[in-house]
Design an enzyme around this catalytic site. Structure first.
Site, PDB file in Angstrom:
ATOM      1  N   HIS A 198       0.739  -1.209  -0.066  1.00  0.00           N
ATOM      2  CA  HIS A 198      -0.044   0.027  -0.069  1.00  0.00           C
ATOM      3  C   HIS A 198       0.851   1.328  -0.053  1.00  0.00           C
ATOM      4  O   HIS A 198       0.867   1.941  -0.947  1.00  0.00           O
ATOM      5  CB  HIS A 198      -0.930   0.009   1.225  1.00  0.00           C
ATOM      6  CG  HIS A 198      -1.686  -1.109   1.270  1.00  0.00           C
ATOM      7  ND1 HIS A 198      -2.955  -1.461   0.600  1.00  0.00           N
ATOM      8  CD2 HIS A 198      -1.682  -2.295   2.258  1.00  0.00           C
ATOM      9  CE1 HIS A 198      -3.337  -2.770   0.980  1.00  0.00           C
ATOM     10  NE2 HIS A 198      -2.680  -2.988   1.963  1.00  0.00           N
TER      11      HIS A 198
HETATM   12  O1  RIB Z   1      -4.368  -0.435   4.987  1.00  0.00           O
HETATM   13  C1  RIB Z   1      -2.849  -0.099   4.720  1.00  0.00           C
HETATM   14  C2  RIB Z   1      -2.512   0.705   5.678  1.00  0.00           C
HETATM   15  O2  RIB Z   1      -2.569   0.270   6.960  1.00  0.00           O
HETATM   16  C3  RIB Z   1      -0.886   0.834   5.274  1.00  0.00           C
HETATM   17  O3  RIB Z   1      -0.422   2.091   5.500  1.00  0.00           O
HETATM   18  C4  RIB Z   1      -0.374  -0.179   6.413  1.00  0.00           C
HETATM   19  O4  RIB Z   1       0.966   0.382   6.842  1.00  0.00           O
HETATM   20  C5  RIB Z   1      -1.117   0.060   7.533  1.00  0.00           C
HETATM   21  O5  RIB Z   1      -0.817   1.376   8.187  1.00  0.00           O
END
Ligand code: RIB
Ligand code: CA
Length: 306
Positions: free
Chosen positions: A234
């Protein structure tokens, strides 16, 4: 494209680590002015320890780390154990840093930096938005001095990953998200709609493993651990966007965050806005598409430079 001068606000977290490493490997496109940490994937002491470990691992102790908020604005729901491991970086025993975080609070660092360099600083929150919201509350004058915000969070046209409709970063602190997303600051939002396509496949792991450098081997081990629970990278989408925005496509929308503990807590709902027809409402550019093959080629190429 001019180099982006950024503050990364993060909760490392394995994908946060990859996002930081990608930024370290891209000095022509990105200058990290500072790293601020927040409670998120793991507790604030651990996210701060991890930010220091990641800078040390890459020999970038020159980038200062500032600890921020230890909890969301309003107490949230109980949480599941993190897919990032008990220590937040895959429990691999990554060496501790020998340097420490700065004494200044992250919120004050963000305020001071933006006031000192109006219109120059891009904030890149890739964890819950608590620090950013508190900075806007403590010093409203920064709102029109922040060049832009490029964030990972939300799930606008797709299901959530922490509750049915809620993505983790927003779900941890929806009140902070509402403050930031309604601020009117130019925002580019990387939600699950696009980050779910940044998937770590076996083929991609095999490619990364080929002639891997020592830092890559550690990064791959962290990603293998994390991939067991969440195969999507992500946070690196945010860094990749600053390096090559053409990898992505998006739409303009106003975003509403559900803060009702009895409702769809943490849900981010979008109302599409035709370009130029925002009627003064705060509009976010919501990224919806990525050329994921080119994204992974970029990550592979740049991580080899560390
Ligand atoms: O949903 C994904 C996010 O949540 C990313 O930033 C991961 O590191 C968690 O913080
Ligand atoms: Ca994160």
């Amino acid at each position: 494209m001019a180099k982006s001068r950024i503050i990364v606000d993060c909760d490392p977290g394995v994908d946060d680590a990859i996002a930081l490493l990608l930024a370290f490997a891209s000095p022509d496109e990105i200058e990290i002015v500072g790293i601020t940490t927040v409670n998120g994937n793991v507790s604030l002491p651990l996210t701060t320890r991890n930010a220091l470990r990641i800078t040390a691992m890459a020999g970038r102790q020159d980038i200062p780390v500032y600890a921020g908020c230890s909890r969301p604005i309003m107490p949230g729901h109980p949480r599941e154990p993190s897919v990032h491991g008990l220590d937040g970086l895959g429990d691999l025993g990554v060496a501790d840093a020998t340097h420490a975080a700065e004494h200044q609070h992250a919120v004050d660092f963000i305020i001071d930096t933006v006031l000192r360099e109006p219109g120059q600083i891009t904030l890149c929150p890739i964890g819950p938005l608590t620090n950013i919201a508190l900075a806007l509350i403590k010093e409203p004058a920064i709102a029109d001095k922040i060049k832009s915000i490029v964030l990972m969070g939300g799930a606008v046209f797709s299901p959530g990953n922490t509750a049915t409709d809620a993505e983790f970063n927003i779900w941890i602190d929806p009140h902070a998200a509402q403050i930031v997303l309604s601020s009117g600051i130019p925002i580019t939002m990387f939600g699950l709609d696009v980050t779910r396509h940044a998937t770590l496949t076996k083929e991609r792991f095999d490619r990364l493993e080929r002639d891997a450098t020592p830092i890559m081997k550690t990064a791959i081990a962290m990603m293998r651990y994390y991939g067991g629970g969440d195969p999507s990278l992500h946070d690196p989408c945010v860094t990749a966007f600053l390096i090559d925005p053409d990898l992505f496509k998006g739409v303009d929308a106003t975003i509403d965050v559900d803060c009702d503990p009895k409702g769809a807590y943490g849900r981010t709902r979008a109302t599409l806005v035709k370009s130029g027809a925002s009627k003064g409402q705060p509009v976010c550019h919501v990224i919806t598409e990525v050329d994921d093959e080119r994204l992974f080629q970029l990550i592979d190429r740049r991580l080899r430079l560390l």
